[in-house]
Design a protein around this motif. Structure first.
Motif, PDB file in Angstrom:
ATOM      1  N   PRO A 142       0.830  -1.112  -0.079  1.00 19.15           N
ATOM      2  CA  PRO A 142      -0.038  -0.108   0.063  1.00 19.15           C
ATOM      3  C   PRO A 142       0.893   1.323  -0.151  1.00 19.15           C
ATOM      4  CG  PRO A 142      -0.750  -1.443   1.643  1.00 19.15           C
ATOM      5  CD  PRO A 142       0.530  -2.153   1.073  1.00 19.15           C
ATOM      6  N   LEU A 143       0.504   2.276  -0.814  1.00 19.73           N
ATOM      7  CA  LEU A 143       1.251   3.480  -1.033  1.00 19.73           C
ATOM      8  C   LEU A 143       0.852   4.206   0.195  1.00 19.73           C
ATOM      9  CD1 LEU A 143       3.294   5.013  -2.816  1.00 19.73           C
ATOM     10  CD2 LEU A 143       1.275   6.089  -3.849  1.00 19.73           C
ATOM     11  N   ASP A 144       1.326   4.063   1.476  1.00 22.39           N
ATOM     12  CA  ASP A 144       1.099   4.970   2.935  1.00 22.39           C
ATOM     13  C   ASP A 144       2.273   5.194   3.461  1.00 22.39           C
ATOM     14  OD1 ASP A 144       1.400   2.418   3.769  1.00 22.39           O
ATOM     15  OD2 ASP A 144      -0.630   1.848   4.094  1.00 22.39           O
ATOM     16  N   ASP A 145       2.208   5.591   4.668  1.00 20.81           N
ATOM     17  CA  ASP A 145       3.241   5.892   5.425  1.00 20.81           C
ATOM     18  C   ASP A 145       4.057   4.639   5.927  1.00 20.81           C
ATOM     19  OD1 ASP A 145       2.738   8.430   5.263  1.00 20.81           O
ATOM     20  OD2 ASP A 145       1.647   8.810   7.242  1.00 20.81           O
ATOM     21  N   ALA A 146       3.606   3.586   5.760  1.00 17.23           N
ATOM     22  CA  ALA A 146       4.296   2.294   6.319  1.00 17.23           C
ATOM     23  C   ALA A 146       5.067   1.679   5.070  1.00 17.23           C
ATOM     24  CB  ALA A 146       3.117   1.315   6.747  1.00 17.23           C
ATOM     25  N   MET A 147       4.944   2.078   3.981  1.00 12.32           N
ATOM     26  CA  MET A 147       5.630   1.802   2.770  1.00 12.32           C
ATOM     27  C   MET A 147       6.853   2.086   3.112  1.00 12.32           C
ATOM     28  SD  MET A 147       5.248   2.387  -1.082  1.00 12.32           S
ATOM     29  CE  MET A 147       5.500   0.919  -2.398  1.00 12.32           C
ATOM     30  N   TRP A 148       8.128   1.040   2.845  1.00 10.69           N
ATOM     31  CA  TRP A 148       9.250   1.323   2.952  1.00 10.69           C
ATOM     32  C   TRP A 148       9.962   2.456   2.131  1.00 10.69           C
ATOM     33  CZ3 TRP A 148      11.666  -4.387   3.491  1.00 10.69           C
ATOM     34  CH2 TRP A 148      11.206  -5.004   4.459  1.00 10.69           C
ATOM     35  N   PRO A 149      10.783   3.333   2.680  1.00  9.11           N
ATOM     36  CA  PRO A 149      11.100   4.520   1.791  1.00  9.11           C
ATOM     37  C   PRO A 149      11.854   4.116   0.485  1.00  9.11           C
ATOM     38  CG  PRO A 149      11.637   4.780   4.136  1.00  9.11           C
ATOM     39  CD  PRO A 149      11.282   3.433   3.965  1.00  9.11           C
ATOM     40  N   SER A 150      12.729   3.081   0.301  1.00  8.75           N
ATOM     41  CA  SER A 150      13.393   2.674  -1.020  1.00  8.75           C
ATOM     42  C   SER A 150      12.406   2.159  -1.785  1.00  8.75           C
ATOM     43  CB  SER A 150      14.559   1.828  -0.452  1.00  8.75           C
ATOM     44  OG  SER A 150      15.552   2.244   0.202  1.00  8.75           O
ATOM     45  N   ASP A 151      11.413   1.552  -1.374  1.00 10.71           N
ATOM     46  CA  ASP A 151      10.012   0.953  -2.199  1.00 10.71           C
ATOM     47  C   ASP A 151       9.345   2.242  -2.679  1.00 10.71           C
ATOM     48  OD1 ASP A 151      11.069  -1.558  -1.751  1.00 10.71           O
ATOM     49  OD2 ASP A 151       9.727  -1.928  -0.041  1.00 10.71           O
ATOM     50  N   TYR A 205      10.122   5.070  -3.092  1.00 10.62           N
ATOM     51  CA  TYR A 205      10.983   5.913  -4.227  1.00 10.62           C
ATOM     52  C   TYR A 205      10.815   5.038  -5.625  1.00 10.62           C
ATOM     53  CZ  TYR A 205      15.172   8.708  -5.953  1.00 10.62           C
ATOM     54  OH  TYR A 205      15.750   9.567  -6.673  1.00 10.62           O
ATOM     55  N   ALA A 206      10.984   4.001  -5.750  1.00 12.21           N
ATOM     56  CA  ALA A 206      10.861   3.227  -6.798  1.00 12.21           C
ATOM     57  C   ALA A 206       9.545   3.369  -7.359  1.00 12.21           C
ATOM     58  CB  ALA A 206      11.325   1.815  -6.706  1.00 12.21           C
ATOM     59  N   TYR A 207       8.694   3.166  -6.479  1.00 12.15           N
ATOM     60  CA  TYR A 207       7.116   3.084  -6.888  1.00 12.15           C
ATOM     61  C   TYR A 207       6.903   4.323  -7.649  1.00 12.15           C
ATOM     62  CZ  TYR A 207       2.156   3.288  -6.634  1.00 12.15           C
ATOM     63  OH  TYR A 207       0.749   3.379  -7.006  1.00 12.15           O
ATOM     64  N   GLU A 208       7.260   5.463  -7.276  1.00 14.90           N
ATOM     65  CA  GLU A 208       7.000   6.916  -7.705  1.00 14.90           C
ATOM     66  C   GLU A 208       7.522   7.206  -9.151  1.00 14.90           C
ATOM     67  OE1 GLU A 208       7.839   9.338  -4.476  1.00 14.90           O
ATOM     68  OE2 GLU A 208       5.883   8.931  -3.663  1.00 14.90           O
ATOM     69  N   ARG A 209       8.606   6.520  -9.395  1.00 12.25           N
ATOM     70  CA  ARG A 209       9.385   6.537 -10.628  1.00 12.25           C
ATOM     71  C   ARG A 209       8.853   5.599 -11.729  1.00 12.25           C
ATOM     72  NH1 ARG A 209      11.084   9.085  -6.457  1.00 12.25           N
ATOM     73  NH2 ARG A 209      12.273  11.012  -6.625  1.00 12.25           N
ATOM     74  N   LEU A 210       8.461   4.523 -11.346  1.00 14.49           N
ATOM     75  CA  LEU A 210       8.128   3.563 -12.396  1.00 14.49           C
ATOM     76  C   LEU A 210       6.667   3.707 -12.996  1.00 14.49           C
ATOM     77  CD1 LEU A 210       9.271   0.128 -10.577  1.00 14.49           C
ATOM     78  CD2 LEU A 210      10.583   1.795 -12.218  1.00 14.49           C
TER      79      LEU A 210
END
Length: 248
Positions: A72-81, A83-88
């Motif tokens: 889930p794209l929320d505050d619990a999402m790991w920062p590295s994941d 960062y990648a999610y937002e750029r793919l």
């Protein structure tokens, strides 16, 4: 047959390109296998994914490939994941999730990211005093579970630690180490670190019949990667990229 083994690129396209160049200088390979965790990290996820797509490598799904695609794209999402999610692109995230958990890459050669039945549990490692070390052989055998008797070689990643372990009466396990992330801290209980001990990009070459294993460490412009991590607000990644160790 000559197989090049890539693992844990983590969005570090500079390290990936250095490895591919080193492989060409060594005469190339009949097959290049990618063991997953392709893009997660504060570096160049989109560029790395595009490079991997062009190469069209046999690839298995790592835990961070799954997390980038499905967490889930929320505050619990790991920062590295995140960062990648937002750029793919959505299509690229779906392609990551669609990757198989295991692959038979050659007769008698099985590839997966972490374990054959799980993409996030360690196979050859134990956590001792807050860091990864080699697990007892009995634990490794138990975690491996039932493997086809024809399997002679297992290729895996996930821990970012190079390993070569022979199972008595069973296969040889080969982990080439991480191409793009030489150290990390995992705060999942029990919290621990993994450290390769230098900033080099790691990969492996396996030659079959007779079997030969080579773990390779390649120098590259890790300072540029560290600066990219700093610009993304990840000083701990920058330290790991520069040194191969976690700070503190």
């Amino acid at each position: 047959m000559r197989i090049a083994v890539l693992a844990d690129i983590h969005g570090n396209v500079l390290a990936l390109d250095a490895v591919l160049n080193d492989l060409r200088q060594r005469g190339g390979a009949d097959l290049i296998v990618n063991l997953g965790d392709c893009v997660s990290g504060p570096l160049w996820p989109r560029e790395t994914m595009e490079r991997i797509e062009r190469l069209d490598l046999p690839t298995v799904r790592g835990n961070h490939d799954r997390r980038v695609a499905r967490d889930p794209l929320d505050d619990a999402m790991w920062p590295s994941d995140r960062y990648a999610y937002e750029r793919l692109t959505a299509a690229q995230r779906e392609a990551l999730f669609a990757l198989p958990l295991t692959l038979d890459v050659a007769p008698g050669v099985l590839a997966f990211h972490a374990r054959p039945d799980h993409d996030e549990k360690y196979l050859t490692d134990a956590i001792v005093d807050g860091r990864l070390v080699r697990a007892p052989l009995a634990a490794i055998e138990r975690r491996l579970g039932a493997i086809d008797a024809a399997c002679r070689i297992i290729l895996c990643g996930h821990s970012h630690r190079s390993e070569l372990i022979r199972i008595a009466g069973g296969p040889i396990i080969f982990n080439p180490g991480s191409i793009g992330c030489p150290a990390y801290h995992d705060d999942t209980p029990p919290a621990h670190v993994s450290e390769q001990g230098s900033p080099h990009a790691r990969y492996g070459i396996v030659e079959l019949h007779p079997d030969r294993f080579e773990a390779i460490a390649v120098d590259y412009d890790h300072e540029a990667a560290a600066r990219q991590a700093e610009q993304a607000g990840r000083p701990e990644w920058a330290h790991a990229l520069r040194t191969g160790f976690m700070s503190g």
